[in-house]
Design a protein around this motif. Structure first.
Motif, PDB file in Angstrom:
ATOM      1  N   HIS A 236       0.808  -1.220   0.000  1.00 38.60           N
ATOM      2  CA  HIS A 236       0.000   0.000   0.000  1.00 38.60           C
ATOM      3  C   HIS A 236       0.845   1.274   0.000  1.00 38.60           C
ATOM      4  O   HIS A 236       0.558   2.205  -0.765  1.00 38.60           O
ATOM      5  CB  HIS A 236      -0.957  -0.017   1.189  1.00 38.60           C
ATOM      6  N   PRO A 237       1.918   1.382   0.822  1.00 36.97           N
ATOM      7  CA  PRO A 237       2.760   2.585   0.722  1.00 36.97           C
ATOM      8  C   PRO A 237       3.419   2.748  -0.648  1.00 36.97           C
ATOM      9  O   PRO A 237       3.551   3.872  -1.141  1.00 36.97           O
ATOM     10  CB  PRO A 237       3.804   2.369   1.819  1.00 36.97           C
ATOM     11  N   CYS A 238       3.822   1.631  -1.263  1.00 34.56           N
ATOM     12  CA  CYS A 238       4.418   1.729  -2.602  1.00 34.56           C
ATOM     13  C   CYS A 238       3.393   2.222  -3.625  1.00 34.56           C
ATOM     14  O   CYS A 238       3.696   3.051  -4.494  1.00 34.56           O
ATOM     15  CB  CYS A 238       4.968   0.368  -3.025  1.00 34.56           C
ATOM     16  N   THR A 239       2.169   1.721  -3.522  1.00 41.18           N
ATOM     17  CA  THR A 239       1.113   2.174  -4.428  1.00 41.18           C
ATOM     18  C   THR A 239       0.783   3.645  -4.195  1.00 41.18           C
ATOM     19  O   THR A 239       0.530   4.397  -5.145  1.00 41.18           O
ATOM     20  CB  THR A 239      -0.140   1.313  -4.245  1.00 41.18           C
ATOM     21  N   ALA A 240       0.771   4.065  -2.928  1.00 40.25           N
ATOM     22  CA  ALA A 240       0.519   5.476  -2.626  1.00 40.25           C
ATOM     23  C   ALA A 240       1.615   6.367  -3.206  1.00 40.25           C
ATOM     24  O   ALA A 240       1.347   7.496  -3.639  1.00 40.25           O
ATOM     25  CB  ALA A 240       0.416   5.671  -1.110  1.00 40.25           C
TER      26      ALA A 240
END
Length: 359
Positions: free
Chosen positions: A39-43
């Motif tokens: 999720h942080p990478c996608t954000a």
């Protein structure tokens, strides 16, 4: 000889127990993996201003799909092939075809002819697959619950099945609801619960089907247990994608409405000021006449006349057109909530009808 075979069987039973416990934790492991890493990478990919809007969505979807495919593929590879692949037969194979396949593989995998160090384990594993698939009752248990179900002598009982189903989906519904709290995640919450409902329908259709639910031409060796495992393995990735894309595509209607009203209020004030100046000029024209002025002051006089003021008002309105267009929003349909509720009721009705017909 016999002691080695017995030791291999005992080791395989312990492996089956470990596989059963690891399957129970695989869903939560994937959940935390996607939540704290993916999720942080996608954000980061979807951060405003990093890429163009369309490119950001495309890159995020490609990243999530590739990561989910790699992770699920690695997990499937660690699980190993099912018994149909090991014997090189299909689900529609007859007992005679199973005997032929077993005899053919025995000539190659027997410990007396196989130089591999784990030849005994390979042969015993193949023998176990043959014994289970030859027994029609055990074969059905294996198709629905895998080798863990065979090891625990599990049977399909409707009450027990729906109890496990309810525990799994209620747990995931609560987790999904907590992860999608807030107005910004409203779209993600709708997507997540829609996907959860579709997965529930598919699992009930697959597990309650009396025959092979898959087309034999496309999936001749697939089992119900593998299909349900695949659905459960992909759902954490789906939830993460809904969270990331839903928050990125969210538009705050209330904030946009507030800005639009502020722009309209400012524009209305400017119109009132210009109309007031026009009224004052008209009153002054009625009370006295303008003297003739030099040509150098014609532009100033033109702006001081009512016609000039109207022209000035027209220019101001044109200048604020871009602001109005930027603040233009499309309000959501008020029936969206009721239509989503109707969709969920339709899913529940389909589950009930499918259950009673299969019963």
């Amino acid at each position: 000889g016999i002691s080695r075979i017995y030791g291999c069987r005992q080791q395989r039973e312990m492996t089956n127990d470990r596989d059963a416990s690891s399957d129970d934790l695989s869903g939560l492991t994937s959940f935390f993996f996607y939540m704290f890493i993916v999720h942080p990478c996608t954000a980061w990919i979807l951060k405003p201003g990093r890429f163009q809007r369309k490119n950001s969505i495309l890159y995020a979807i490609s990243f999530l799909a590739a990561l989910a495919a790699c992770k699920t593929g690695m997990e499937m590879n660690s699980r190993g092939p099912n018994y149909y692949f090991k014997l090189q037969v299909t689900r529609s194979s007859s007992p005679l075809e199973l005997k032929r396949a077993f005899k053919k593989l025995s000539l190659r995998l027997h410990p007396d002819k196989n130089p591999s160090p784990d030849a005994t384990a390979q042969f015993d594993d193949m023998k176990q697959a043959y014994d289970i698939l030859m027994d029609m009752e055990l074969r059905e248990v294996y198709n629905k619950f895998g080798k863990e179900g065979v090891a625990s002598n599990k049977r399909f009982e409707e009450m027990h099945f729906f109890l496990e189903l309810g525990i799994f989906y209620v747990t995931w519904a609560m987790l999904s609801f907590v992860l999608t709290l807030g107005k910004r995640n409203r779209l993600a919450r709708d997507w997540t619960f829609t996907g959860l409902g579709i997965m529930l329908v598919l699992e009930i259709m697959i597990m309650t089907s009396p025959d092979n639910p898959f087309p034999t031409v496309l999936f001749p060796r697939a089992t119900e247990h593998e299909a349900v495992w695949l659905l459960h393995a992909l759902f954490p990735a789906y939830v993460n994608g809904c969270r990331s894309l839903g928050s990125f595509l969210y538009e705050d209607i209330d904030e946009q409405t507030r800005r639009l009203l502020l722009d309209l209020t400012d524009q209305n004030k400017e119109v009132l000021l210009v109309l007031r100046e026009i009224q004052i000029l008209l009153q002054s024209l009625n009370s006295s006449n303008f003297p003739s002025e030099p040509n150098s002051q014609n532009a100033v006089l033109h702006r001081a006349t009512p016609t000039g003021k109207l022209k000035e008002l027209q220019d101001r309105l044109k200048a604020t057109t871009q602001v109005s267009k930027a603040s233009r929003i499309s309000f959501p349909n008020k029936n969206t909530g009721s239509s989503s509720l109707g969709f969920y009721f339709m899913i529940m009705g389909y589950i009930a009808v499918s259950y009673f017909f299969n019963k």
